[in-house]
Design a protein around this motif. Structure first.
Motif, PDB file in Angstrom:
ATOM      1  N   GLY A  68      -0.729  10.795  57.222  1.00  0.00           N
ATOM      2  CA  GLY A  68      -2.160  10.900  57.009  1.00  0.00           C
ATOM      3  C   GLY A  68      -2.731  12.273  57.320  1.00  0.00           C
ATOM      4  N   THR A  69      -2.058  13.018  58.193  1.00  0.00           N
ATOM      5  CA  THR A  69      -2.583  14.337  58.568  1.00  0.00           C
ATOM      6  C   THR A  69      -1.843  15.487  57.902  1.00  0.00           C
ATOM      7  OG1 THR A  69      -3.177  15.719  60.476  1.00  0.00           O
ATOM      8  CG2 THR A  69      -1.084  14.578  60.582  1.00  0.00           C
ATOM      9  N   ARG A  70      -0.746  15.185  57.163  1.00  0.00           N
ATOM     10  CA  ARG A  70       0.043  16.264  56.547  1.00  0.00           C
ATOM     11  C   ARG A  70      -0.723  16.936  55.405  1.00  0.00           C
ATOM     12  NH1 ARG A  70       6.360  14.989  55.626  1.00  0.00           N
ATOM     13  NH2 ARG A  70       6.083  16.933  54.454  1.00  0.00           N
ATOM     14  N   THR A  71      -0.409  18.206  55.230  1.00  0.00           N
ATOM     15  CA  THR A  71      -1.062  18.980  54.164  1.00  0.00           C
ATOM     16  C   THR A  71      -0.125  19.270  53.001  1.00  0.00           C
ATOM     17  OG1 THR A  71      -0.441  21.025  55.305  1.00  0.00           O
ATOM     18  CG2 THR A  71      -2.616  20.106  55.790  1.00  0.00           C
ATOM     19  N   ASP A  72       1.151  18.892  53.131  1.00  0.00           N
ATOM     20  CA  ASP A  72       2.119  19.195  52.071  1.00  0.00           C
ATOM     21  C   ASP A  72       2.765  17.933  51.523  1.00  0.00           C
ATOM     22  OD1 ASP A  72       3.468  18.585  54.377  1.00  0.00           O
ATOM     23  OD2 ASP A  72       4.971  20.164  54.182  1.00  0.00           O
ATOM     24  N   SER A  73       1.987  16.868  51.424  1.00  0.00           N
ATOM     25  CA  SER A  73       2.506  15.580  50.972  1.00  0.00           C
ATOM     26  C   SER A  73       2.740  15.568  49.467  1.00  0.00           C
ATOM     27  CB  SER A  73       1.521  14.458  51.343  1.00  0.00           C
ATOM     28  OG  SER A  73       1.298  14.419  52.730  1.00  0.00           O
ATOM     29  N   LEU A  74       3.586  14.601  49.040  1.00  0.00           N
ATOM     30  CA  LEU A  74       3.784  14.338  47.616  1.00  0.00           C
ATOM     31  C   LEU A  74       2.746  13.316  47.188  1.00  0.00           C
ATOM     32  CD1 LEU A  74       7.688  13.994  47.573  1.00  0.00           C
ATOM     33  CD2 LEU A  74       6.321  16.021  47.055  1.00  0.00           C
ATOM     34  N   TYR A  75       2.196  13.489  45.992  1.00  0.00           N
ATOM     35  CA  TYR A  75       1.115  12.612  45.536  1.00  0.00           C
ATOM     36  C   TYR A  75       1.474  11.918  44.228  1.00  0.00           C
ATOM     37  CZ  TYR A  75      -2.258  14.535  48.892  1.00  0.00           C
ATOM     38  OH  TYR A  75      -2.923  14.890  50.035  1.00  0.00           O
ATOM     39  N   ILE A  76       0.871  10.744  44.047  1.00  0.00           N
ATOM     40  CA  ILE A  76       0.835  10.079  42.755  1.00  0.00           C
ATOM     41  C   ILE A  76      -0.641   9.737  42.545  1.00  0.00           C
ATOM     42  CG2 ILE A  76       1.410   7.841  43.820  1.00  0.00           C
ATOM     43  CD1 ILE A  76       2.665   7.063  41.135  1.00  0.00           C
ATOM     44  N   ALA A  77      -1.242  10.354  41.537  1.00  0.00           N
ATOM     45  CA  ALA A  77      -2.706  10.315  41.377  1.00  0.00           C
ATOM     46  C   ALA A  77      -3.291  10.984  42.623  1.00  0.00           C
ATOM     47  CB  ALA A  77      -3.201   8.896  41.189  1.00  0.00           C
ATOM     48  N   ASN A  78      -4.181  10.290  43.344  1.00  0.00           N
ATOM     49  CA  ASN A  78      -4.754  10.854  44.569  1.00  0.00           C
ATOM     50  C   ASN A  78      -4.229  10.167  45.818  1.00  0.00           C
ATOM     51  OD1 ASN A  78      -6.436  12.775  43.290  1.00  0.00           O
ATOM     52  ND2 ASN A  78      -7.914  11.157  42.784  1.00  0.00           N
ATOM     53  N   ILE A  79      -3.102   9.485  45.667  1.00  0.00           N
ATOM     54  CA  ILE A  79      -2.532   8.718  46.771  1.00  0.00           C
ATOM     55  C   ILE A  79      -1.273   9.409  47.280  1.00  0.00           C
ATOM     56  CG2 ILE A  79      -1.581   6.495  47.470  1.00  0.00           C
ATOM     57  CD1 ILE A  79      -3.133   5.228  45.175  1.00  0.00           C
ATOM     58  N   LYS A  80      -1.171   9.536  48.596  1.00  0.00           N
ATOM     59  CA  LYS A  80       0.030  10.103  49.181  1.00  0.00           C
ATOM     60  C   LYS A  80       1.173   9.100  49.025  1.00  0.00           C
ATOM     61  CE  LYS A  80      -2.056  13.220  52.572  1.00  0.00           C
ATOM     62  NZ  LYS A  80      -2.070  13.655  53.981  1.00  0.00           N
ATOM     63  N   VAL A  81       2.212   9.521  48.312  1.00  0.00           N
ATOM     64  CA  VAL A  81       3.312   8.615  47.989  1.00  0.00           C
ATOM     65  C   VAL A  81       3.960   8.047  49.247  1.00  0.00           C
ATOM     66  CG1 VAL A  81       5.570   8.424  46.890  1.00  0.00           C
ATOM     67  CG2 VAL A  81       3.796   9.824  45.835  1.00  0.00           C
ATOM     68  N   SER A  82       4.320   8.917  50.191  1.00  0.00           N
ATOM     69  CA  SER A  82       5.019   8.455  51.391  1.00  0.00           C
ATOM     70  C   SER A  82       4.150   7.540  52.245  1.00  0.00           C
ATOM     71  CB  SER A  82       5.492   9.656  52.221  1.00  0.00           C
ATOM     72  OG  SER A  82       6.511  10.346  51.544  1.00  0.00           O
ATOM     73  N   GLN A  83       2.850   7.770  52.254  1.00  0.00           N
ATOM     74  CA  GLN A  83       1.952   6.909  53.019  1.00  0.00           C
ATOM     75  C   GLN A  83       1.877   5.527  52.377  1.00  0.00           C
ATOM     76  OE1 GLN A  83      -2.076   8.399  53.554  1.00  0.00           O
ATOM     77  NE2 GLN A  83      -2.011   7.772  55.695  1.00  0.00           N
ATOM     78  N   LEU A  84       1.845   5.499  51.052  1.00  0.00           N
ATOM     79  CA  LEU A  84       1.839   4.224  50.330  1.00  0.00           C
ATOM     80  C   LEU A  84       3.137   3.468  50.573  1.00  0.00           C
ATOM     81  CD1 LEU A  84       0.616   2.271  48.234  1.00  0.00           C
ATOM     82  CD2 LEU A  84       1.667   3.681  46.450  1.00  0.00           C
ATOM     83  N   VAL A  85       4.264   4.173  50.470  1.00  0.00           N
ATOM     84  CA  VAL A  85       5.565   3.541  50.681  1.00  0.00           C
ATOM     85  C   VAL A  85       5.697   3.063  52.125  1.00  0.00           C
ATOM     86  CG1 VAL A  85       8.059   3.928  50.713  1.00  0.00           C
ATOM     87  CG2 VAL A  85       6.678   4.883  48.864  1.00  0.00           C
ATOM     88  N   ALA A  86       5.233   3.879  53.067  1.00  0.00           N
ATOM     89  CA  ALA A  86       5.326   3.523  54.486  1.00  0.00           C
ATOM     90  C   ALA A  86       4.537   2.248  54.785  1.00  0.00           C
ATOM     91  CB  ALA A  86       4.815   4.670  55.348  1.00  0.00           C
ATOM     92  N   GLY A  87       3.318   2.179  54.283  1.00  0.00           N
ATOM     93  CA  GLY A  87       2.507   0.992  54.500  1.00  0.00           C
ATOM     94  C   GLY A  87       3.141  -0.242  53.894  1.00  0.00           C
ATOM     95  N   THR A  88       3.698  -0.101  52.701  1.00  0.00           N
ATOM     96  CA  THR A  88       4.376  -1.215  52.036  1.00  0.00           C
ATOM     97  C   THR A  88       5.591  -1.662  52.839  1.00  0.00           C
ATOM     98  OG1 THR A  88       3.681  -0.362  49.874  1.00  0.00           O
ATOM     99  CG2 THR A  88       5.489  -1.958  49.897  1.00  0.00           C
TER     100      THR A  88
END
Length: 454
Positions: free
Chosen positions: A262-282
């Motif tokens: 949530g605080t990273r500035t170099d995340s990978l995105y799909i649309a406007n969603i941080k991919v790793s954050q979405l995967v992590a929550g799932t």
């Protein structure tokens, strides 16, 4: 606009003038080494006489892998796994992980082309891709080598954490994997972070300043992985089913990664969603649900861990017999050699050697294999007959017996696995192989496939 105050002009100038240093300007109130800056170099060493460089990033990943392998192989037998069989799966899993790490990163990063796929030395790896690749390719080899995937995953889960804990420090030397601004004592600054933020100021929403310290996200993840490793290491002996430790790994790592990402500035995105954050929550949600379901199933069934099955016991017994045989073979060879050297009679020793390791021993081993093959074929025939006669209770018991002795479907879940609602989950928990049943049916009138299964 910013969450923290900018550092002084003096500090900003010092950072700009020392591109090879990392500063922690808020660490302590007095002058210290962290405030003065730590010199770092991406290159660990250059091979003498060449231009070939070994980077800290690759070195630390290699160290993490080696320590993970040492830990994992020490724990395999306690989970009922033959280390020799597992070696093939580990190698396959490593290959799958390397492809997955890179493919996942490139798929969600439009700044890297697929033609640069094998340019690993410049970084650009995604851990979730590595996990997926390792499970898919390594899992296929587990099936081929005939042991249980879920048991293997319980061994590898803490190994993943070892590799991640150590490997994340490669991000420190690359000055990547950092977050937004912070005024905490561990907030860091470097010419690399300042340049990155300045170049991507608009993409970051204009909310991250290059003139203030940033969160060292790599450090957070490294410490979180270390904590999770300790938890899983001590919980392993209390697991309720094969695969539970791995599910805990998925959930715990995902929990930490969700907040860190949530605080990273170099995340990978799909649309406007941080991919790793979405995967992590799932992953967190899925792990909790699956653990609850599987525990409930275990309570309602006569569940066996893989190390409790006849298949595992037979495989480990074969390993121990082989190791003991090799020691005895070496000892006999040594005695024969010593007798020859001293000019003593060694005829009896050679007879003993021939009896234990010659043609006679090979014939005995062949006979034993044929008996096992016959038992497997007979049990398959019983399964086909019970299915044909519609005897569901007998079929369930026979399938469970087959899995216990030879691996494959049903695994150890009996009644719960036959329940229509629980069937899909039983296949995961019991390491079900749907193809097993189809193989049994398709080989009703042929012996070829049975021979290959040995």
């Amino acid at each position: 606009m910013y969450l923290v105050e900018h550092v002084s002009d003096e500090v900003r100038q010092k950072v700009a003038e020392n591109p090879d240093k990392v500063f922690f300007p808020n660490f302590g109130s007095s002058d210290n080494i962290l405030r003065r800056g730590i010199t770092i170099d991406r290159v660990f060493l250059t091979v003498p006489g060449t231009d070939f460089k070994i980077y800290w990033y690759g070195l630390l990943i290699a160290v993490g892998i080696m320590l993970a392998l040492m830990y994992g192989f020490r724990r395999m037998k306690s989970h009922g796994i033959d280390p020799d069989r597992a070696t093939d799966a580990v190698i396959a899993g490593f290959v799958g992980a390397m492809f997955g790490l890179r493919a996942y990163y490139i798929a969600f990063n439009d700044t890297v082309s697929w033609k640069d796929f094998f340019n690993f030395r410049e970084g650009g790896l995604a851990i979730y891709g590595g996990i997926i690749g390792a499970i898919v390719v390594g899992g296929a080899m587990v099936k081929i080598r005939q042991f249980k995937l879920s048991a293997m995953l319980d061994v590898t889960a803490p190994c993943f954490l070892i590799g991640q804990c150590i490997g994340r420090w490669g991000n420190f030397f690359n000055q990547e994997c950092f977050g937004a601004n912070t005024d905490k004592p561990w907030g860091m600054m470097s010419a690399s972070t300042m340049d990155y933020i300045a170049e991507n100021f608009d993409e970051l929403g204009g909310r991250v300043s290059s003139f203030a310290p940033v969160h060292p996200c790599f450090l957070y993840e490294s410490l979180w992985c270390a904590l999770c490793f300790v938890i899983l290491h001590f919980y392993d002996k209390h697991r309720k089913f094969d695969g539970e430790v791995f599910l805990m790994y998925i959930g715990l790592y995902g929990l930490g990664r969700f907040f860190i990402e949530g605080t990273r500035t170099d995340s990978l995105y799909i649309a406007n969603i941080k991919v790793s954050q979405l995967v992590a929550g799932t992953c967190v949600f899925s792990a909790v649900i699956l653990i609850i379901i599987f525990r409930s199933m275990v309570k309602r069934s006569d569940y066996k861990f893989f190390y409790q099955t006849e298949l595992s016991k037979r495989q480990l017994a074969a390993v121990e017999e082989y190791e003991a045989g090799e020691k005895e073979r070496a000892a006999l060879k040594k005695k024969i050699a010593e007798a020859k050297k001293k000019g003593e009679s060694f005829a009896e020793l050679e007879k003993e050697y021939e009896k234990k390791f010659g043609k006679e021993a090979k014939e005995a081993a062949k006979k034993k294999a044929e008996e096992l093959h016959a038992e497997k074929k007979e049990l398959r025939a019983k399964i086909r007959q019970a299915k044909k006669d519609g005897k569901s209770d007998e079929l369930s018991k026979l399938k469970s017996e087959y899995a216990d002795k030879f691996g494959g479907s049903m695994g150890g879940i009996t009644d719960a696995a036959e329940n229509a609602k629980g069937e899909a989950y039983a296949s995961i928990l019991a390491d079900d192989d749907a193809s097993e049943e189809s193989n049994t049916d398709s080989n009703e009138n042929t012996d070829n496939t049975d021979g290959k299964d040995e």
